[in-house]
Motif scaffolding. Sequence first.
Motif, short mmCIF file in Angstrom:
data_model
loop_
_atom_site.label_atom_id
_atom_site.label_comp_id
_atom_site.label_asym_id
_atom_site.label_seq_id
_atom_site.Cartn_x
_atom_site.Cartn_y
_atom_site.Cartn_z
N ASP A 52 4.03 6.29 -42.17
CA ASP A 52 4.74 7.21 -43.07
C ASP A 52 5.92 6.48 -43.68
OD1 ASP A 52 5.57 9.38 -44.44
OD2 ASP A 52 6.37 10.48 -42.72
N LYS A 62 9.80 4.73 -51.88
CA LYS A 62 10.66 5.44 -50.95
C LYS A 62 11.97 5.87 -51.59
CE LYS A 62 12.88 5.21 -46.44
NZ LYS A 62 13.09 4.46 -45.18
N GLU A 77 8.69 8.08 -44.93
CA GLU A 77 9.93 8.86 -44.90
C GLU A 77 10.90 8.33 -43.86
OE1 GLU A 77 12.57 11.64 -46.22
OE2 GLU A 77 10.61 11.12 -47.06
N ASP A 78 10.47 8.21 -42.62
CA ASP A 78 11.34 7.81 -41.51
C ASP A 78 11.07 6.39 -41.05
OD1 ASP A 78 12.50 10.33 -41.52
OD2 ASP A 78 10.96 11.14 -40.18
N ARG A 119 2.78 7.59 -52.33
CA ARG A 119 4.05 8.21 -52.01
C ARG A 119 4.00 8.95 -50.67
NH1 ARG A 119 7.64 7.95 -56.16
NH2 ARG A 119 6.79 7.66 -58.26
N SER A 120 2.85 9.41 -50.29
CA SER A 120 2.70 10.14 -49.04
C SER A 120 2.60 9.23 -47.83
CB SER A 120 1.48 11.05 -49.10
OG SER A 120 0.31 10.30 -49.41
#
Length: 587
Positions: free
Chosen positions: A331, A391, A333-334, A309-310
């Motif tokens: 990553d 995500k 996230e973005d 998840r990280s």
Amino acid sequence: TQAASPVFSSKDKVEQTPRSQQDPAGPGLPTQSDRLANHQEDDVDLEALVNDMNASLESLYSACSMQSDTVPLLQNGQHARSQPRASGPRSVQPQVSPRQRVQRSQPVHILAVRRLQEEDQQFRTSSLPAIPNPFPELCGPGSPPVLTPGSLPPSQAAAKQDVKVFSEDGTSKVVEILADMTARDLCQLLVYKSHCVDDNSWTLVEHHPHLGLERCLEDHELVVQVESTMANESKFLFRKNYAKYEFFKNPMNFFPEQMVTWCQQSNGSQTQLLQNFLNSSSCPEIQGFLHVKELGKKSWKKLYVCLRRSGLYCSTKGTSKEPRHLQLLADLEDSNIFSLIAGRKQYSAPTDHGLCIKPNKVRNETKELRLLCAEDEQTRTCWMTAFRLLKYGMLLYQNYRIPQQRKALLSPFSTPVRSVSENSLVAMDFSGQTGRVIENPAEAQSAALEEGHAWRKRSTRMNILGSQSPLHPSTLSTVIHRTQHWFHGRISREESHRIIKQQGLVDGLFLLRDSQSNPKAFVLTLCHHQKIKNFQILPCEDDGQTFFSLDDGNTKFSDLIQLVDFYQLNKGVLPCKLKHHCIRVAL
């Protein structure tokens, strides 16, 4: 009577004193003041009272409004007044004049007709309708309780933007959309404009030809927001994708056991597998070897990679997953995950099963792209599906459930047209008075053979009745398949495989095309267990008639439409039934 009348003619009424202070009579005897008050009430000047009420109607509303804010109400709705207490043994309420009773009743204030007409004329001259103010207490004394059209800020107006969408055959359509329109909403709009069947498998594809990348937008993503991160050469494609939510139906086919590890004990069931991915407190991990392209270089290196998840990590020491040996590659996230269109040609990838993690800020630069490559298609699908689940999590499951909930809410009279390629088709026997479902596979195969012979007899009889001219040897049965969506004409083997991959590697996905080796034959391209297989359809003649067969003439069909209909009900010599057909729609 004449002496008491001036008491009621005065405008400001003074409260009468209690009887206990004026008349020292006993409590049980009527006094002279009581008799006088009763006699005065009977002789009220009604004409003067009506005139006073009409004159003070406007002032009553403001007085009652101010009084209602500070004075509490009794049970009967009247205002409580501070009355002087009597010092005697009994307190008697003072007599009230009719004018005071009218004041205590709190009449509803009605605006004058002239004032209403002026306000109505004022709002009619404006271009926008009057909007009620939800906060009237914030208005000043001179501010009206409605919002004028000019008082609205310009930023609240609904912003619209033109978006150009391309189809598989190169045609395009410009659509005007709102700023908050999602990918699902745009797909439904294009389905409506293109007169397609909405089976919830249409998707919007973000295509970057200069980077060789593409991905399917999630249903909840905003189209305008995604377009703001795209370069000028990039574009949107309107395409089918049957595998968009296939992992919710068969998760075990997407995640091999050797690639998935959990932080807690799991029973290995499909439900537990999905719950571990959707639960944000769990720590699922995808691990395995991938070919990783070094940043700024053309070389590829095979590394042991794990997805959490990280982020995405690679091990600098074999298969060790100790924190000191893990290095962050990308990553979640973005970033978004893409599939490589032509990885071998553009990036010298070792295999054809490439994927890429692209940061949202990257537009044309290839230096910051994290390029990866898997050994086979199943491994690549596992990595890409795990990336989406880690995500978005529950958002994906909600996107999957929304079409099913909408379908359940529809009445039986408003259900959309059902596609003939659904999995609910079964073999039936209508030889008796009532039909029955054939559950025995041997009986179903026997019935299929009989149905094939019956089709051949019917087609022969129709050809005899039609009495076609010898000048036109090409009958309708040899060209009628070209009107079907599942027939893609003269395309190559590689092109048919590319279309199958683009529209989802699910069981039963198929298309028909012309054969390149035999001009009179056709080829059925079918997907089974994420592998693409080809079956040649050969023509054969019987009693001067041309038929088509997949099994060397054992089962014959007068045209390709009958062949497709048959194998949608029975798999026969195929590894699975025909379920979904690849389609290209012109926008």
